[in-house]
Design a protein around this motif. Structure first.
Motif, PDB file in Angstrom:
ATOM      1  N   THR A 160       0.797  -1.484  -0.221  1.00  0.00           N
ATOM      2  CA  THR A 160      -0.282   0.165  -0.374  1.00  0.00           C
ATOM      3  C   THR A 160       0.465   1.154   0.135  1.00  0.00           C
ATOM      4  OG1 THR A 160      -1.478  -0.781   1.200  1.00  0.00           O
ATOM      5  CG2 THR A 160      -1.940   1.664   0.888  1.00  0.00           C
ATOM      6  N   CYS A 161       1.993   1.055   0.829  1.00  0.00           N
ATOM      7  CA  CYS A 161       2.902   2.361   0.485  1.00  0.00           C
ATOM      8  C   CYS A 161       3.829   1.903  -0.437  1.00  0.00           C
ATOM      9  CB  CYS A 161       3.608   2.298   2.061  1.00  0.00           C
ATOM     10  SG  CYS A 161       2.750   2.381   3.653  1.00  0.00           S
ATOM     11  N   LEU A 162       4.033   1.038  -1.272  1.00  0.00           N
ATOM     12  CA  LEU A 162       4.887   1.667  -2.363  1.00  0.00           C
ATOM     13  C   LEU A 162       4.610   2.722  -3.464  1.00  0.00           C
ATOM     14  CD1 LEU A 162       5.652  -2.058  -4.508  1.00  0.00           C
ATOM     15  CD2 LEU A 162       5.517   0.483  -5.395  1.00  0.00           C
ATOM     16  N   PRO A 163       3.070   2.754  -4.040  1.00  0.00           N
ATOM     17  CA  PRO A 163       2.994   3.910  -4.780  1.00  0.00           C
ATOM     18  C   PRO A 163       4.107   5.165  -4.337  1.00  0.00           C
ATOM     19  CG  PRO A 163       0.859   2.040  -4.381  1.00  0.00           C
ATOM     20  CD  PRO A 163       2.088   2.031  -3.749  1.00  0.00           C
ATOM     21  N   PHE A 164       2.943   5.871  -3.595  1.00  0.00           N
ATOM     22  CA  PHE A 164       3.349   6.966  -2.972  1.00  0.00           C
ATOM     23  C   PHE A 164       5.189   7.358  -2.564  1.00  0.00           C
ATOM     24  CE2 PHE A 164       2.218   6.004   1.457  1.00  0.00           C
ATOM     25  CZ  PHE A 164       3.081   5.790   1.631  1.00  0.00           C
ATOM     26  N   LEU A 165       5.463   6.084  -1.876  1.00  0.00           N
ATOM     27  CA  LEU A 165       7.483   5.980  -2.198  1.00  0.00           C
ATOM     28  C   LEU A 165       7.604   6.172  -3.077  1.00  0.00           C
ATOM     29  CD1 LEU A 165       7.150   3.938   1.210  1.00  0.00           C
ATOM     30  CD2 LEU A 165       7.324   6.355   1.069  1.00  0.00           C
ATOM     31  N   LEU A 166       7.637   4.981  -3.829  1.00  0.00           N
ATOM     32  CA  LEU A 166       7.891   5.033  -5.089  1.00  0.00           C
ATOM     33  C   LEU A 166       7.716   7.233  -5.969  1.00  0.00           C
ATOM     34  CD1 LEU A 166      10.227   4.068  -7.276  1.00  0.00           C
ATOM     35  CD2 LEU A 166       7.618   2.501  -8.414  1.00  0.00           C
ATOM     36  N   ALA A 167       7.079   7.103  -6.188  1.00  0.00           N
ATOM     37  CA  ALA A 167       6.590   8.131  -6.659  1.00  0.00           C
ATOM     38  C   ALA A 167       7.200   9.189  -5.977  1.00  0.00           C
ATOM     39  CB  ALA A 167       5.118   8.897  -6.661  1.00  0.00           C
ATOM     40  N   SER A 168       7.388   9.386  -4.276  1.00  0.00           N
ATOM     41  CA  SER A 168       8.235  10.946  -3.918  1.00  0.00           C
ATOM     42  C   SER A 168       9.480  10.698  -4.443  1.00  0.00           C
ATOM     43  CB  SER A 168       7.932  10.551  -2.219  1.00  0.00           C
ATOM     44  OG  SER A 168       9.109   8.723  -2.134  1.00  0.00           O
ATOM     45  N   ASN A 169      10.388   9.194  -4.898  1.00  0.00           N
ATOM     46  CA  ASN A 169      11.590   8.833  -5.204  1.00  0.00           C
ATOM     47  C   ASN A 169      11.689   9.219  -6.671  1.00  0.00           C
ATOM     48  OD1 ASN A 169      12.576   5.830  -3.737  1.00  0.00           O
ATOM     49  ND2 ASN A 169      13.185   8.190  -2.746  1.00  0.00           N
ATOM     50  N   VAL A 170      10.910   9.342  -7.387  1.00  0.00           N
ATOM     51  CA  VAL A 170      10.487   9.684  -8.666  1.00  0.00           C
ATOM     52  C   VAL A 170      11.015  11.256  -9.311  1.00  0.00           C
ATOM     53  CG1 VAL A 170       9.850   9.900 -11.333  1.00  0.00           C
ATOM     54  CG2 VAL A 170       9.745   7.320  -9.958  1.00  0.00           C
ATOM     55  N   LEU A 171       9.748  11.938  -8.278  1.00  0.00           N
ATOM     56  CA  LEU A 171       9.209  13.609  -8.343  1.00  0.00           C
ATOM     57  C   LEU A 171      10.690  14.193  -7.666  1.00  0.00           C
ATOM     58  CD1 LEU A 171       5.670  13.730  -7.151  1.00  0.00           C
ATOM     59  CD2 LEU A 171       6.643  13.896  -9.224  1.00  0.00           C
ATOM     60  N   GLY A 172      11.386  12.989  -6.488  1.00  0.00           N
ATOM     61  CA  GLY A 172      12.285  14.112  -5.809  1.00  0.00           C
ATOM     62  C   GLY A 172      13.924  14.129  -6.891  1.00  0.00           C
ATOM     63  N   TYR A 173      13.617  13.471  -7.044  1.00  0.00           N
ATOM     64  CA  TYR A 173      14.386  13.316  -8.958  1.00  0.00           C
ATOM     65  C   TYR A 173      14.746  14.178  -9.871  1.00  0.00           C
ATOM     66  CZ  TYR A 173      18.495  11.098 -11.811  1.00  0.00           C
ATOM     67  OH  TYR A 173      19.437  11.031 -13.486  1.00  0.00           O
ATOM     68  N   MET A 174      13.355  13.726  -9.907  1.00  0.00           N
ATOM     69  CA  MET A 174      12.842  14.609 -11.011  1.00  0.00           C
ATOM     70  C   MET A 174      13.019  16.367 -10.977  1.00  0.00           C
ATOM     71  SD  MET A 174       9.581  13.025 -12.883  1.00  0.00           S
ATOM     72  CE  MET A 174      10.030  12.557 -13.669  1.00  0.00           C
ATOM     73  N   LEU A 175      12.420  17.206  -9.070  1.00  0.00           N
ATOM     74  CA  LEU A 175      12.678  18.355  -8.893  1.00  0.00           C
ATOM     75  C   LEU A 175      14.208  18.432  -8.935  1.00  0.00           C
ATOM     76  CD1 LEU A 175      11.619  20.529  -7.784  1.00  0.00           C
ATOM     77  CD2 LEU A 175      11.881  19.664  -5.513  1.00  0.00           C
ATOM     78  N   SER A 196      13.557  13.315  -0.403  1.00  0.00           N
ATOM     79  CA  SER A 196      11.905  13.531  -0.801  1.00  0.00           C
ATOM     80  C   SER A 196      10.985  12.290   0.403  1.00  0.00           C
ATOM     81  CB  SER A 196      11.575  13.229  -1.846  1.00  0.00           C
ATOM     82  OG  SER A 196      12.041  12.718  -2.178  1.00  0.00           O
ATOM     83  N   ALA A 197      11.383  10.824  -0.060  1.00  0.00           N
ATOM     84  CA  ALA A 197      11.639   9.635   0.522  1.00  0.00           C
ATOM     85  C   ALA A 197      11.374  10.098   1.723  1.00  0.00           C
ATOM     86  CB  ALA A 197      11.791   8.504   0.315  1.00  0.00           C
ATOM     87  N   ASP A 198      12.309  10.494   2.317  1.00  0.00           N
ATOM     88  CA  ASP A 198      11.840  10.258   4.032  1.00  0.00           C
ATOM     89  C   ASP A 198      11.533  10.980   4.712  1.00  0.00           C
ATOM     90  OD1 ASP A 198      14.241   7.605   4.467  1.00  0.00           O
ATOM     91  OD2 ASP A 198      16.038   9.218   4.567  1.00  0.00           O
ATOM     92  N   LEU A 199      11.423  12.324   4.452  1.00  0.00           N
ATOM     93  CA  LEU A 199      10.505  13.330   4.322  1.00  0.00           C
ATOM     94  C   LEU A 199       8.517  12.746   4.415  1.00  0.00           C
ATOM     95  CD1 LEU A 199      12.034  16.441   3.356  1.00  0.00           C
ATOM     96  CD2 LEU A 199      12.255  15.805   5.447  1.00  0.00           C
ATOM     97  N   LEU A 200       8.487  12.003   3.303  1.00  0.00           N
ATOM     98  CA  LEU A 200       7.538  11.238   3.125  1.00  0.00           C
ATOM     99  C   LEU A 200       6.792  10.055   4.032  1.00  0.00           C
ATOM    100  CD1 LEU A 200       4.277  12.230   1.764  1.00  0.00           C
ATOM    101  CD2 LEU A 200       5.672  10.760  -0.069  1.00  0.00           C
ATOM    102  N   ALA A 201       7.767   9.684   4.696  1.00  0.00           N
ATOM    103  CA  ALA A 201       7.798   8.487   5.595  1.00  0.00           C
ATOM    104  C   ALA A 201       7.415   9.405   7.108  1.00  0.00           C
ATOM    105  CB  ALA A 201       9.208   7.589   5.494  1.00  0.00           C
ATOM    106  N   LEU A 202       8.565  10.166   7.218  1.00  0.00           N
ATOM    107  CA  LEU A 202       7.985  10.432   7.879  1.00  0.00           C
ATOM    108  C   LEU A 202       7.189  11.834   8.456  1.00  0.00           C
ATOM    109  CD1 LEU A 202       9.622  11.552  10.917  1.00  0.00           C
ATOM    110  CD2 LEU A 202      10.828  13.743  10.115  1.00  0.00           C
ATOM    111  N   ALA A 203       6.727  11.852   8.199  1.00  0.00           N
ATOM    112  CA  ALA A 203       5.216  12.654   7.891  1.00  0.00           C
ATOM    113  C   ALA A 203       4.648  11.409   7.749  1.00  0.00           C
ATOM    114  CB  ALA A 203       4.868  13.780   6.634  1.00  0.00           C
TER     115      ALA A 203
END
Length: 450
Positions: A205-220, A241-248
């Motif tokens: 369940t966490c896979l899509p948004f954590l993966l998206a956070s990595n991808v968007l962080g890299y794009m940014l 981006s992934a660590d901060l989203l995981a924390l939140a």
């Protein structure tokens, strides 16, 4: 008048047919391109799986992907000498997969950085400071040794530098890609918040948004100005981006930060997380290095003396200087042994510490990752300050001091350095493992560690 209108009508009809034909052709090319990418990338995965099963059946501990990389490179060289058209056809066939991997290369090395907080939480603060000093100082010293050795050997054998073959740079990220991944992140985040086991387990369940956070962080991170990226590499942005989203998410959902990081990288094929998906590409990434090495084969052959000598010298220096400095700063022997292979790729670093009783594998993994992070973030700026201009010295120095993460970071901006990063990255691990498997060498390192 009727004839004139008829001519206009026919002209409009002809243009409409041409436009429709062009649109159909564009759609066909796009579909063909996607299929070509899937097939070529799928073959990399198939080769990787075959080699893993082969090595597992033969109980061989050496990383199968490194063996596969050298096999592919050797096969291409042989074909180039015997049937050049076949070698070129293979290069062209695998080009979509190679360009896809090269475009996302740094992203595949991020999972170990994202879960770094879990690896270092049990290390005492005083020991952590000493280890940090060894990592940063050792990285800089190893980079200098590798780079200056390459230049010294070139001067000794009087090899003139020739231009590297131009390497195509990946296409920039489009706004459509950014919005698509933003949509995936927001939708999956809402789903996970209201139903943490919507897809069966927390990790899925966490896979899509954590993966998206990595991808968007890299794009940014990739879109930052060049001057900023030299001290704040996209890898850092991608990790944060992934660590901060995981924390939140851990705070808001009451799951907690550490459990969410545990869902990010499960190391379980039956219940994969976002980090496991990215890690699945790593061996295919290594296999793809064979094609960039082949493209620069003339340069590699011409400069073999400095490549091999600098890798050997830097590997020996890295192992023995780490042991010596660890003793000088009073680091516990078990911790010093654990950080000996700090400049060697993780799979082989873990093999190396298995030779030493009392070494801590989790610490080894953390130190290797942090060393790569330091190299990824500061290698380019440091190489510029040291005035290492040519791609050979830059590639060897980066990979010998910061293995895969350094390789991914440098090659993202300097694709012509990738072949030399790849061969140094591989040879550094191979030579370091071979060296530590020799009993007298192990005994001398243990004697220095104390």
């Amino acid at each position: 008048m009727g004839t004139h209108e008829s001519l206009i009508s026919r002209e409009i009809s002809t243009k409409s047919d041409e436009a429709e034909s062009q649109n159909t052709s564009t759609v066909s090319q796009t579909v063909f391109g996607v299929l070509h990418l899937i097939i070529s990338l799928g073959l990399f995965f198939a080769i990787d799986m075959f080699l893993k099963k082969l090595f597992s059946a033969a109980s061989i501990q050496f990383p199968s992907a490194l063996f596969g990389m050298f096999c592919i490179f050797s096969a291409l060289v042989v074909l180039d000498c015997t049937v050049p058209s076949v070698a070129m056809a293979l290069m062209k066939f695998f080009e979509p997969a190679f360009m896809f991997i090269h475009r996302w290369l740094p992203l595949f090395y991020v999972p170990s950085l994202v879960v770094l907080p879990l690896s270092i939480k049990d290390i005492p603060a005083a020991s952590g400071i000493k280890i940090g000093f060894i990592i940063v100082g050792g990285w800089l010293a190893t980079l200098c040794v590798a780079g200056f050795t390459a230049l010294a050997i070139r001067k000794a054998v009087k090899t003139e530098m020739m231009d590297a073959e131009p390497m195509e740079k990946p296409s920039p990220f489009s706004s459509i890609e950014v919005w698509a991944w933003t949509g995936i992140l927001l939708i999956s985040l809402v789903v996970a918040f209201f139903n943490p086991t919507a897809f069966g387990t927390h990790a899925r369940t966490c896979l899509p948004f954590l993966l998206a956070s990595n991808v968007l962080g890299y794009m940014l991170g990739s879109g930052l100005p060049s001057s900023v990226k030299k001290v704040f590499h996209p890898i850092i942005c991608c990790t944060l981006s992934a660590d901060l989203l995981a924390l939140a998410f851990g705070y808001l959902s009451k799951l907690g930060f550490e459990p969410v990081l545990g869902y990010y990288l499960t190391n379980a094929s039956s219940n994969p997380g976002a980090g496991d998906i990215l890690n699945a590409f790593l061996d295919s990434v290594i296999l793809s290095f064979a094609f960039s090495m082949f493209k620069q084969r003339k340069l590699i052959k011409r400069h073999a003396a400095e490549i091999f000598t600098s890798v050997i010298v830097s590997t020996v220096f890295s192992l023995y200087s780490t042991a010596l400095v660890g003793r000088l700063v009073g680091l516990e022997p078990s911790l010093t042994l654990s950080i000996l292979p700090r400049c060697i790729t993780l799979a082989l670093a873990l093999s190396i510490i298995s030779f030493f009783e009392g070494a801590i594998s989790s610490l080894t993994a953390a130190v290797v990752v942090v060393t790569g992070l330091v190299g990824a973030n500061f290698a380019q700026t440091t190489l510029d300050k040291l005035r290492f201009r040519d791609p050979i010295a830059r590639g060897i120095a980066t990979a010998s001091s910061a293995h895969g993460l350094g390789t991914a970071a440098l090659s993202a901006n300097e694709p012509e350095a990738l072949p030399f990063c790849a061969i140094a990255y591989a040879l550094n691990g191979i030579f370091g493992t071979t060296l530590c498997s020799i009993p007298p060498v192990r005994e001398s390192l243990l004697a220095i560690v104390g």
